[in-house]
Every structure is written in C-alpha cells, then in structure tokens.
Design a protein around this motif. Structure first.
Motif, PDB file in Angstrom:
ATOM      1  N   SER A 110      38.795  46.799  78.695  1.00 48.81           N
ATOM      2  CA  SER A 110      37.898  45.818  78.051  1.00 48.81           C
ATOM      3  C   SER A 110      38.670  44.675  77.390  1.00 48.81           C
ATOM      4  CB  SER A 110      37.038  46.531  77.010  1.00 48.81           C
ATOM      5  OG  SER A 110      37.868  47.166  76.036  1.00 48.81           O
ATOM      6  N   ILE A 111      39.825  44.383  77.937  1.00 50.91           N
ATOM      7  CA  ILE A 111      40.673  43.252  77.536  1.00 50.91           C
ATOM      8  C   ILE A 111      41.202  42.655  78.845  1.00 50.91           C
ATOM      9  CG2 ILE A 111      41.285  44.131  75.244  1.00 50.91           C
ATOM     10  CD1 ILE A 111      43.822  45.338  76.433  1.00 50.91           C
ATOM     11  N   TRP A 112      42.064  41.680  78.766  1.00 50.26           N
ATOM     12  CA  TRP A 112      42.669  41.113  79.967  1.00 50.26           C
ATOM     13  C   TRP A 112      41.604  40.580  80.932  1.00 50.26           C
ATOM     14  CZ3 TRP A 112      45.594  46.337  80.093  1.00 50.26           C
ATOM     15  CH2 TRP A 112      46.545  46.359  79.059  1.00 50.26           C
ATOM     16  N   GLN A 113      41.888  40.611  82.238  1.00 49.59           N
ATOM     17  CA  GLN A 113      41.001  39.967  83.208  1.00 49.59           C
ATOM     18  C   GLN A 113      39.657  40.662  83.368  1.00 49.59           C
ATOM     19  OE1 GLN A 113      44.589  39.283  86.075  1.00 49.59           O
ATOM     20  NE2 GLN A 113      42.843  38.305  87.025  1.00 49.59           N
ATOM     21  N   GLY A 114      39.638  41.975  83.179  1.00 53.91           N
ATOM     22  CA  GLY A 114      38.396  42.714  83.408  1.00 53.91           C
ATOM     23  C   GLY A 114      37.345  42.512  82.344  1.00 53.91           C
ATOM     24  N   ARG A 115      37.730  42.004  81.195  1.00 56.02           N
ATOM     25  CA  ARG A 115      36.813  41.876  80.062  1.00 56.02           C
ATOM     26  C   ARG A 115      35.592  41.026  80.410  1.00 56.02           C
ATOM     27  NH1 ARG A 115      37.156  41.779  74.251  1.00 56.02           N
ATOM     28  NH2 ARG A 115      35.667  40.296  73.382  1.00 56.02           N
ATOM     29  N   LYS A 116      35.806  39.976  81.197  1.00 57.44           N
ATOM     30  CA  LYS A 116      34.719  39.019  81.456  1.00 57.44           C
ATOM     31  C   LYS A 116      33.569  39.627  82.250  1.00 57.44           C
ATOM     32  CE  LYS A 116      37.319  36.937  85.331  1.00 57.44           C
ATOM     33  NZ  LYS A 116      38.672  37.457  85.063  1.00 57.44           N
ATOM     34  N   TYR A 117      33.788  40.811  82.840  1.00 58.88           N
ATOM     35  CA  TYR A 117      32.730  41.458  83.615  1.00 58.88           C
ATOM     36  C   TYR A 117      31.916  42.453  82.793  1.00 58.88           C
ATOM     37  CZ  TYR A 117      35.156  39.215  87.440  1.00 58.88           C
ATOM     38  OH  TYR A 117      35.733  38.279  88.251  1.00 58.88           O
ATOM     39  N   TYR A 118      32.188  42.521  81.498  1.00 63.06           N
ATOM     40  CA  TYR A 118      31.399  43.356  80.588  1.00 63.06           C
ATOM     41  C   TYR A 118      30.159  42.586  80.158  1.00 63.06           C
ATOM     42  CZ  TYR A 118      34.873  47.096  79.871  1.00 63.06           C
ATOM     43  OH  TYR A 118      35.717  48.167  80.035  1.00 63.06           O
ATOM     44  N   ASN A 119      29.167  42.517  81.036  1.00 59.08           N
ATOM     45  CA  ASN A 119      27.951  41.786  80.691  1.00 59.08           C
ATOM     46  C   ASN A 119      26.772  42.335  81.482  1.00 59.08           C
ATOM     47  OD1 ASN A 119      27.467  40.074  83.201  1.00 59.08           O
ATOM     48  ND2 ASN A 119      29.581  39.471  82.714  1.00 59.08           N
ATOM     49  N   PRO A 120      25.554  42.107  81.009  1.00 63.24           N
ATOM     50  CA  PRO A 120      24.366  42.680  81.653  1.00 63.24           C
ATOM     51  C   PRO A 120      24.154  42.238  83.088  1.00 63.24           C
ATOM     52  CG  PRO A 120      23.844  42.005  79.410  1.00 63.24           C
ATOM     53  CD  PRO A 120      25.227  41.487  79.712  1.00 63.24           C
ATOM     54  N   GLN A 121      24.552  41.007  83.428  1.00 60.50           N
ATOM     55  CA  GLN A 121      24.357  40.540  84.805  1.00 60.50           C
ATOM     56  C   GLN A 121      25.183  41.357  85.795  1.00 60.50           C
ATOM     57  OE1 GLN A 121      25.046  38.589  82.105  1.00 60.50           O
ATOM     58  NE2 GLN A 121      24.397  36.453  82.433  1.00 60.50           N
ATOM     59  N   VAL A 122      26.425  41.642  85.440  1.00 58.71           N
ATOM     60  CA  VAL A 122      27.279  42.449  86.308  1.00 58.71           C
ATOM     61  C   VAL A 122      26.737  43.871  86.421  1.00 58.71           C
ATOM     62  CG1 VAL A 122      29.557  43.542  86.455  1.00 58.71           C
ATOM     63  CG2 VAL A 122      29.371  41.086  86.051  1.00 58.71           C
ATOM     64  N   VAL A 123      26.312  44.444  85.302  1.00 50.71           N
ATOM     65  CA  VAL A 123      25.759  45.805  85.331  1.00 50.71           C
ATOM     66  C   VAL A 123      24.544  45.863  86.249  1.00 50.71           C
ATOM     67  CG1 VAL A 123      24.698  47.633  83.958  1.00 50.71           C
ATOM     68  CG2 VAL A 123      26.650  46.372  83.036  1.00 50.71           C
ATOM     69  N   SER A 124      23.654  44.889  86.138  1.00 48.57           N
ATOM     70  CA  SER A 124      22.455  44.863  86.987  1.00 48.57           C
ATOM     71  C   SER A 124      22.814  44.725  88.466  1.00 48.57           C
ATOM     72  CB  SER A 124      21.535  43.717  86.568  1.00 48.57           C
ATOM     73  OG  SER A 124      21.020  43.937  85.282  1.00 48.57           O
ATOM     74  N   TRP A 125      23.818  43.885  88.762  1.00 48.15           N
ATOM     75  CA  TRP A 125      24.215  43.701  90.154  1.00 48.15           C
ATOM     76  C   TRP A 125      24.845  44.971  90.726  1.00 48.15           C
ATOM     77  CZ3 TRP A 125      22.785  40.595  93.780  1.00 48.15           C
ATOM     78  CH2 TRP A 125      23.536  40.483  94.955  1.00 48.15           C
ATOM     79  N   LEU A 126      25.641  45.636  89.941  1.00 49.07           N
ATOM     80  CA  LEU A 126      26.239  46.888  90.409  1.00 49.07           C
ATOM     81  C   LEU A 126      25.158  47.929  90.688  1.00 49.07           C
ATOM     82  CD1 LEU A 126      29.328  47.126  88.025  1.00 49.07           C
ATOM     83  CD2 LEU A 126      29.373  46.710  90.492  1.00 49.07           C
ATOM     84  N   GLN A 127      24.114  47.909  89.887  1.00 44.11           N
ATOM     85  CA  GLN A 127      23.018  48.862  90.111  1.00 44.11           C
ATOM     86  C   GLN A 127      22.206  48.498  91.352  1.00 44.11           C
ATOM     87  OE1 GLN A 127      19.499  48.433  89.811  1.00 44.11           O
ATOM     88  NE2 GLN A 127      19.005  50.611  90.003  1.00 44.11           N
ATOM     89  N   SER A 128      21.856  47.219  91.490  1.00 44.32           N
ATOM     90  CA  SER A 128      20.940  46.841  92.561  1.00 44.32           C
ATOM     91  C   SER A 128      21.631  46.629  93.902  1.00 44.32           C
ATOM     92  CB  SER A 128      20.181  45.567  92.175  1.00 44.32           C
ATOM     93  OG  SER A 128      21.069  44.470  92.043  1.00 44.32           O
ATOM     94  N   ASP A 129      22.858  46.112  93.895  1.00 47.84           N
ATOM     95  CA  ASP A 129      23.536  45.791  95.151  1.00 47.84           C
ATOM     96  C   ASP A 129      24.527  46.879  95.579  1.00 47.84           C
ATOM     97  OD1 ASP A 129      24.208  43.712  97.287  1.00 47.84           O
ATOM     98  OD2 ASP A 129      26.175  44.148  96.414  1.00 47.84           O
ATOM     99  N   PHE A 130      25.364  47.332  94.665  1.00 46.97           N
ATOM    100  CA  PHE A 130      26.307  48.412  94.999  1.00 46.97           C
ATOM    101  C   PHE A 130      25.618  49.775  95.004  1.00 46.97           C
ATOM    102  CE2 PHE A 130      29.364  45.194  94.486  1.00 46.97           C
ATOM    103  CZ  PHE A 130      30.647  45.663  94.771  1.00 46.97           C
ATOM    104  N   ASN A 131      24.466  49.863  94.345  1.00 46.65           N
ATOM    105  CA  ASN A 131      23.692  51.104  94.275  1.00 46.65           C
ATOM    106  C   ASN A 131      24.427  52.190  93.483  1.00 46.65           C
ATOM    107  OD1 ASN A 131      21.287  52.470  94.808  1.00 46.65           O
ATOM    108  ND2 ASN A 131      22.121  53.484  96.614  1.00 46.65           N
ATOM    109  N   ILE A 132      25.115  51.799  92.421  1.00 44.83           N
ATOM    110  CA  ILE A 132      25.764  52.806  91.583  1.00 44.83           C
ATOM    111  C   ILE A 132      24.711  53.569  90.784  1.00 44.83           C
ATOM    112  CG2 ILE A 132      27.815  51.349  91.342  1.00 44.83           C
ATOM    113  CD1 ILE A 132      26.992  50.902  88.379  1.00 44.83           C
TER     114      ILE A 132
END
Length: 325
Positions: free
Chosen positions: A57-79
């Motif tokens: 949750s620091i460095w380059q990966g931090r910017k993906y800690y957001n609701p839009q990414v979570v929703s996309w992982l659920q709907s598109d990646f089907n996690i």
C-alpha cells in the motif's frame, strides 16, 4: 515477453471468455469457518475462493487502492477474494503513517464489502513479531469495525522470515486474542516461517484454544526452488489436517521477476484445484516485473483493455473468469 504472449495465444489463454456475471459471493457462501481441517462456507463446503492481491500500500501499487479498481476486479476479472496488503515497516508504511494507512485500508475493504467480495486484511510485514503492539492496536480497530461482517478475513503476519515457529506462534496468539475480544468468529490467517513455506512445521504444532484459525502458504510457480520439495511440505500439512489458504502466489519467481514458466504455473494451479485451496494472486501493480498484473501506466481507475495487462495479467484474468462460477 513476446514468447510468453505467443505461448498464451497458442494455449487459448488470450481469448476473452463471456463477460463475467456479477455475483455476491458472500451472500452465496456466508461466513467462513474451519471444520475438519478445511476452510468451509456456511454449508460446510470448501468455497475455494480465487482472487488477487493488491500490492504493497505504498510505492507504485498504492494508486490502485480505490473503489473503481475493486469494482473492476469484481466485474471483469470475476474475483471473489481481494487481499489488501497494508505495508507496515517500509517508509510511509503503517509504523510511520498509521492514520493514513488505516484510512486507505478501510476505504478499500469497504469497497470490497460493497462488491460482495471476501477481503483479506493483510499485515504486510516480514518482521511482525517485532511490531506486536502496533499490530494489536491495528487489528483491534479492524475487529471493532468489521465484527459481524462475514466478508472480512484477518491475515496477521505476512511472510515471517527465517525465524522459529514458536516466535511466530507466540506473536499470532496475542494478536488473535486481541481480535477475538471484538470479533468472535471471522476467519484469521496465521503465517509460517521462511516466507510462509514451512507450513509442515506449523502443522506439527498448531495454535490451540481458538476456533476458525487457518494458515497461509506462499509459492512462486516458476521459481526453481518452489517445486516438488515445497509442494511436498504443503501436502504433508494438508494430510495432517491443517487448514490452508494460499494468500499469495505469483506466476514468476520469488523476487517478483524472473521467468513465467507456463507449464510450472499450470502445475501449481492444478494442485490448488485438486486440494480445493482458496488463493490470491500477486499482484495489482504496473511495475515492470513478471508478477505484475498491469503494464506500466495502466489506468488507476480499472477498465483495463487486454493490452493494458501483462502476460501474468492475461493469464490470471482468464483463469479467474473460467474458474469462478
């Protein structure tokens, strides 16, 4: 890289399956628990969750800690499982910026809950035994906030290094006690020595006195040191009745880079399927590394087209869309 893309194409892994249907996985499976040496759902059936780990949750990966990414992982990646890997010891991690890190974790965990996902709250630390007081304080807050939320799983020690199992066990027992003051039932995951590889050692002396405790196992599928000998350790632990979750694994090697060997990766994936083990793949970041899911510069809001995914991302997305149904 071109060779990997060609291998994926020839094996059909670059084809795009039918769009994943939104599913509330937690409504479907209920609260997880441990029964007869396995992680099971409310119907006493192993749910075999499959998902992805966010990066530190620091460095380059931090910017993906957001609701839009979570929703996309659920709907598109089907996690159906998301791992939230809160950095602890490095600069800008929890030890230096507890309020900021806690806010980031809560925002992301709440997004996972809103999307019907199970979510691992991961104390992403290689030296957690040296940080007992802040760990207890953090997990006390998380337990107070999320008690009664069946989505939440607590992972109390990411990858202990080469230390004694008793040291890990003593630390974990104290953190478990802190969590159980406020959350009596949600699943808790405990690490094992040598970066979560000595799972066979934990199996010989598991934590007693608490229910719904399971253990993490990590591997990197293409690493030459993570093959038959490591798989045998896990097989021994499973045979001994130790409940296991693979909270982190990557397609590459242990340093996050190296080779992406498709044959070895498929072998490990088949092993997890045979043993009905839940897993989270490492990791959502756009770093130029083998195990990174995203190409450099990928959008921070999700909605990634296939060309925004690395070979690892293409492979993992295809497997999740195929296996999670």
């Amino acid at each position: 890289m071109k060779k990997i893309f060609l291998m994926l194409f020839l094996s059909g892994l670059l084809s795009i399956p039918a769009f994943a249907q939104n599913t509330d996985w937690v409504a479907q499976n209920g609260r997880l628990k441990v029964k007869d040496g396995k992680i099971v759902n409310s119907k006493n059936v192993p749910p075999q969750l499959r998902g992805i780990s966010l990066s530190w949750s620091i460095w380059q990966g931090r910017k993906y800690y957001n609701p839009q990414v979570v929703s996309w992982l659920q709907s598109d990646f089907n996690i159906n499982l998301l791992r939230v890997s809160m950095a602890v010891q490095p600069d800008s991690g929890y030890l230096q910026q507890p309020a900021e890190q806690e806010k980031l974790v809560v925002k992301t965990v709440d997004a996972a809950i809103a999307n019907g996902l199970y979510v691992l709250i991961d104390w992403h630390d290689h030296h957690a035994d040296q940080h007992l007081a802040p760990s207890k304080a953090f997990f006390t807050k998380m337990a107070k906030r999320y008690a009664g939320k069946p989505n939440v799983i607590y992972e109390v020690f990411n990858e202990p290094e080469k230390i004694a199992w008793q040291t890990v066990k003593d630390y974990a027992t104290q953190v478990i006690a802190a969590i159980r003051k406020y959350d009596a039932t949600n699943l808790i995951i405990v690490g094992s020595p040598t970066w979560d590889q000595d799972i066979d050692v934990a199996a010989k002396d598991p934590i007693k006195g608490y229910e719904n405790i399971a253990y993490s196992f990590h591997f990197y599928a293409s690493d030459p040191n993570h093959q038959e000998v490591l798989m045998k350790k896990a097989d021994e632990a499973i045979a001994a009745g130790l409940p296991i979750m693979v909270t982190e694994w990557g397609v590459g090697e242990a340093n996050g880079n190296g080779e992406f060997n498709l044959e070895k990766t498929n072998n490990w994936l088949a092993w997890m399927e045979r043993n009905q083990l839940s897993w989270a793949n490492w990791n959502i970041t756009d770093k130029n590394e083998t195990t990174a899911i995203l190409q450099p510069g990928a959008s921070i809001k999700g909605k990634w087209k296939p060309e925004a995914l690395t070979p690892a991302g293409q492979y993992i997305r295809t497997q999740l869309r195929k296996l999670n149904h």
